[in-house]
Scaffold this motif. Structure first.
Motif, PDB file in Angstrom:
ATOM      1  N   THR A  16       0.906  -1.029  -0.053  1.00 30.68           N
ATOM      2  CA  THR A  16      -0.070   0.010  -0.015  1.00 30.68           C
ATOM      3  C   THR A  16       1.021   1.325  -0.087  1.00 30.68           C
ATOM      4  OG1 THR A  16      -1.568  -0.980   1.212  1.00 30.68           O
ATOM      5  CG2 THR A  16      -1.954   1.207   1.154  1.00 30.68           C
ATOM      6  N   SER A  17       0.648   1.981  -0.895  1.00 29.80           N
ATOM      7  CA  SER A  17       1.321   3.453  -0.957  1.00 29.80           C
ATOM      8  C   SER A  17       1.198   4.373   0.326  1.00 29.80           C
ATOM      9  CB  SER A  17       0.884   4.121  -2.184  1.00 29.80           C
ATOM     10  OG  SER A  17      -0.521   4.540  -2.254  1.00 29.80           O
ATOM     11  N   LYS A  18       2.215   5.335   0.498  1.00 23.92           N
ATOM     12  CA  LYS A  18       2.059   6.160   1.608  1.00 23.92           C
ATOM     13  C   LYS A  18       0.712   6.957   1.320  1.00 23.92           C
ATOM     14  CE  LYS A  18       4.873   9.460   4.240  1.00 23.92           C
ATOM     15  NZ  LYS A  18       6.110  10.071   4.247  1.00 23.92           N
ATOM     16  N   LYS A  24      -6.492   7.445   3.951  1.00 24.57           N
ATOM     17  CA  LYS A  24      -7.616   6.508   4.959  1.00 24.57           C
ATOM     18  C   LYS A  24      -7.417   7.404   6.270  1.00 24.57           C
ATOM     19  CE  LYS A  24      -7.592   2.390   2.920  1.00 24.57           C
ATOM     20  NZ  LYS A  24      -7.067   0.987   3.033  1.00 24.57           N
ATOM     21  N   LEU A  25      -6.208   7.857   6.787  1.00 25.52           N
ATOM     22  CA  LEU A  25      -6.227   8.755   8.051  1.00 25.52           C
ATOM     23  C   LEU A  25      -7.014  10.011   8.075  1.00 25.52           C
ATOM     24  CD1 LEU A  25      -5.098   8.349  10.825  1.00 25.52           C
ATOM     25  CD2 LEU A  25      -3.060   9.734   9.993  1.00 25.52           C
ATOM     26  N   LYS A  26      -6.930  10.688   7.083  1.00 24.39           N
ATOM     27  CA  LYS A  26      -7.549  12.007   6.926  1.00 24.39           C
ATOM     28  C   LYS A  26      -9.032  11.766   7.045  1.00 24.39           C
ATOM     29  CE  LYS A  26      -3.996  14.550   4.686  1.00 24.39           C
ATOM     30  NZ  LYS A  26      -3.666  15.252   3.326  1.00 24.39           N
ATOM     31  N   ASN A  27      -9.528  10.868   6.260  1.00 30.78           N
ATOM     32  CA  ASN A  27     -10.891  10.391   6.284  1.00 30.78           C
ATOM     33  C   ASN A  27     -11.569  10.037   7.517  1.00 30.78           C
ATOM     34  OD1 ASN A  27     -11.173  11.244   3.498  1.00 30.78           O
ATOM     35  ND2 ASN A  27     -10.660   9.058   2.773  1.00 30.78           N
TER      36      ASN A  27
END
Length: 794
Positions: A16-18, A24-27
């Motif tokens: 998985t790319s950075k 995902k973290l922001k969402n």
């Protein structure tokens, strides 16, 4: 319930790319924040609802109404006064108010509003009876149809009643207007000094100029977005301030003309069809369509304003507002004509160009010389720059209709614009082009037989490229051009022939003859015989001026030098007329006609050298040499250049450089027949006088002709003189500016001249005779008078 979601493995996290992990973290954080915000809002609304419920104390509605009504009656009873304590005037006023005010007479025991009770209890019949009646004595009113209103539902027609006012009402309105005018005159405006009025006018004018400049710069910077500002700028054509109205309207006319010249596209805008309007297009395409539609409509309104300005000036018609005086209309009309002329030349490809032509062409025949010259110059520029021929054809059609409609009563300048048409070839050469062999490509068998495989491959590519080049050569445009030029020239010749047939004494005849001289090589062969007969009859009639007869001769020889070579026609009568009238040229008014004579001589001798006899050439050479003595220097240079061509073209011209006579007979200079004047028995003695001419170029030509006009050697001319035609030399050494080209050196007088010596000798002899007679008569004083009468001096 056990969480069935699997934790991602370490290998999957590596794949998985950075950027995806960050997203995902922001969402996740955004969802938590929005949920917390929503919870806080709900808690706030709940607290506000509890606070409102506590602050309000519940009580029954009926008890509240009764308490309020009772309290109100108690207050009214306390405040009320007995009627016997009120004055009679106050009591009467209260009764009048009670009759007028409905709220004082109604039943106050009811708590319902008045309009509710009326709606409930009012009967339909009572309502009808209460409506006021109108007698049918009023006059019927006319309906005025106004502009319709368009909304989402469609078009809504609008009308307005036009009341018919009676005479009494009109008189009342006039009286009211007079009273208003008197009231207005009672408070006069402050009187300004001339300096203050001029300053106020300058300030207004500066404001209008800045406004015009701002609008124009905005339109030019972004035409697509600011197309609506064109309407605002065009509205300034109706400036109502009488102090600055004329100048502002002129500035707006010129500004709009320059704006349209800059923002108009290089193609003609056509109206959209219903199918094109119904289809959905991109935003850019829709924006372009709106821009083009607005541009065409504003351009149309602008042209209508210009046309109306010219019409008002022509009809000497004042507007109702009387903002501009009648004298100022001429200046406005001149500016409008200038704008139309500029648009005629600058935008021949755009919409409404034919409408501009219809406006400009009648103004070519205007009584005002300035407007006529403006329009003629604009049409000449249009002819010179029109390469294809669409605009030229439109102008020629309108001019032909104007000449015919005015019964040939137009200015000659209207027909002279035909001389500036760019027509050099028509469809007469079509047959020769069709006969010419077209380029052929090699067949497959020829390629297989003569070329190798690699050569065939290259040959195939070359043929493909050549075919594409032939398709892109615009051969279709050439055919269109020839077709348009042919149609244009046919209309021109029809106009010319009508004038020759019906209006031979018209002032248009010189322009017709000049036009025939220019386009004669393009006339159909079928008309040659009839045209030559007409030209000769015009010359023989004697009604033509000298310049017009020269144009007739030039037209005849242009006809015979082009396609007329195949015809068996002897133009000896035209040679004879020119030879006979050569001495009509001089250094005065007919000096400018020498240019036409030089053109005639070039066509008569240089282009028809095989049809000219030696006797005719010798006669013209001798007469032209004599003519060179009494014309201006530029004419002498042109004539001597023509003599040089004659001496080099025809053999045995050096006979005239020898004193010995050839053959029998004596030279007859007064004879009008060039074939029978015995020109071979004379000499060119005029060249010796021309060698001592005051103009250095004439001296050079005379010295060159005396030695036989050699092309090489010491007697040859310089290249700048030998390689230029006679008509070009005539223009180059012209004296229109009252200066010599090159400058002529001043001549110093001699100390003892022959004429001065003769005068002194005569004076001495007269003095001797006078002294002798006085000495003889001194002793006889009485007979002195008698001897004086008898003396030879008397």
């Amino acid at each position: 319930r056990k969480n069935t979601k699997r934790v991602p493995s370490f290998r999957k996290l590596l794949r998985t790319s950075k950027i995806k992990l960050d997203n995902k973290l922001k969402n996740k954080q955004y969802k938590q924040q929005s949920a917390a915000k929503k919870y806080r809002k709900e808690q706030k609304k709940l607290r506000e609802a509890v606070r409102d419920a506590i602050s309000r104390k519940p009580f029954p509605l009926e008890e509240c109404k009764k308490k309020q009504v009772a309290k109100k009656w108690e207050e009214e009873e306390e405040d009320a006064l007995p009627l016997d304590m009120m004055d009679e005037d106050d009591l009467k006023l209260m009764e009048d108010l009670a009759q007028k005010a409905s709220f004082l007479t109604r039943d106050l025991s009811s708590d319902e509003p008045v309009h509710i009770r009326k709606r409930k209890h009012e009967d339909v019949i009572d309502k009808y009876e209460k409506m006021p009646r109108r007698l049918q004595t009023e006059p019927e009113k006319e309906l005025i149809h106004l502009l319709p209103i368009k909304d989402k539902g469609g078009i809504i027609p609008q009308t307005m009643e036009k009341p018919v006012l009676s005479v009494a009402q009109d008189e009342e309105e006039d009286a009211e207007e007079m009273e208003e005018a008197e009231d207005f005159s009672e408070d006069p405006l402050p009187v300004l000094t001339p300096e203050e009025m001029a300053a106020q006018r300058r300030q207004k004018l500066q404001e209008r100029k800045m406004h015009i400049a701002a609008l124009a710069s905005a339109i030019l910077s972004e035409p697509d977005n600011n197309i609506k500002k064109l309407k605002e700028l065009r509205a300034m054509l109706m400036e109502q301030d009488p102090n600055v109205a004329v100048i502002v309207r002129k500035l707006v006319m010129v500004s709009l003309m320059e704006i349209f010249k800059d923002i108009v596209p290089s193609y003609k805008i056509r109206p959209l069809t219903e199918a094109e309007k119904a289809t959905k297009v991109k935003k850019e395409t829709q924006k372009l369509r709106e821009f083009e539609e607005g541009l065409v409509s504003q351009y149309k309104f602008y042209l209508e304003n210009l046309e109306q300005t010219i019409k008002d000036w022509k009809q000497r018609k004042l507007k109702k507002s009387n903002v501009i005086s009648l004298k100022a209309y001429k200046g406005l009309a001149e500016v409008a004509v200038k704008c139309l002329c500029e648009l005629l030349v600058a935008l021949p490809h755009f919409n409404f160009h034919n409408n501009i032509i219809v406006l400009i062409v009648p103004l070519m025949n205007d009584a005002s010389k300035m407007i006529s010259e403006l329009c003629c110059e604009a049409v000449k520029k249009l002819f010179k720059q029109d390469k294809l021929g669409y605009a030229s054809l439109g102008v020629v059609k309108v001019i032909s209709g104007l000449v015919r409609g005015r019964n040939y009563d137009v200015r000659p300048e209207v027909l002279k614009v035909f001389l500036h048409l760019r027509i050099k070839e028509v469809e007469l050469q079509k047959d020769s082009e069709d006969i010419a062999p077209k380029k052929k490509f090699m067949t497959y068998k020829e390629k297989r037989k003569n070329l190798s495989r690699m050569q065939r491959k290259w040959r195939k590519a070359e043929e493909k490229l050549e075919r594409e080049l032939l398709e892109a050569e615009a051969s279709e445009s050439k055919e269109k051009k020839l077709k348009l030029h042919t149609e244009t020239l046919n209309i021109v010749f029809v106009t010319y022939f009508r004038i020759l047939k019906k209006a031979q004494k018209s002032p248009l005849l010189p322009a017709v003859l000049e036009g025939l001289a220019k386009f004669a090589h393009l006339i159909n062969v079928e008309f040659f015989d009839d045209l030559l007969i007409v030209l000769h009859s015009l010359i023989a009639s004697g009604d033509l001026s000298y310049r017009e007869s020269l144009h007739c001769i030039l037209s005849a020889f242009h006809i015979l030098s082009g396609q007329g070579d195949v015809l068996n026609i002897d133009p000896m009568k035209f040679y004879t007329h020119l030879y006979k009238t050569l001495f009509s040229l001089h250094a005065g008014g007919t000096n400018d006609d020498i240019e036409i004579v030089l053109q005639c001589l070039d066509v008569m001798f240089a282009k028809r050298r095989k049809q000219v006899s030696q006797q005719r050439a010798l006669a013209f050479l001798k007469r032209l040499s004599t003519l060179a003595l009494h014309v201006l220097p530029n004419s002498s240079v042109g004539i001597l250049a023509t003599n040089r061509v004659l001496m080099q073209t025809f053999p045995k011209m050096d006979l005239l450089l020898d004193n010995d006579s050839q053959g029998s007979g004596v030279y007859l200079p007064e004879l009008d027949e060039p074939e029978h004047c015995n020109a071979q028995n004379t000499a060119l003695w005029e060249l010796h006088l021309l060698q001592r001419h005051y103009h250095p170029t004439v001296q050079k030509f005379a010295a060159h002709l005396i030695v036989g006009a050699p092309t090489e050697g010491s007697g040859a001319l310089a290249l700048d003189l030998s390689q230029r035609p006679a008509a070009e030399l005539f223009e180059a050494y012209s004296m229109r500016g009252m200066t010599f080209n090159p400058p002529v050196a001043s001549v110093t007088p001699r100390k003892k001249d022959t004429f001065s010596q003769l005068d002194s000798f005569i004076d001495e002899e007269l003095n001797k005779q006078l002294q002798q007679h006085i000495s003889e008569t001194v002793h006889k004083p009485l007979d002195f008078a008698k001897h004086l009468k008898e003396s030879p001096l008397s």
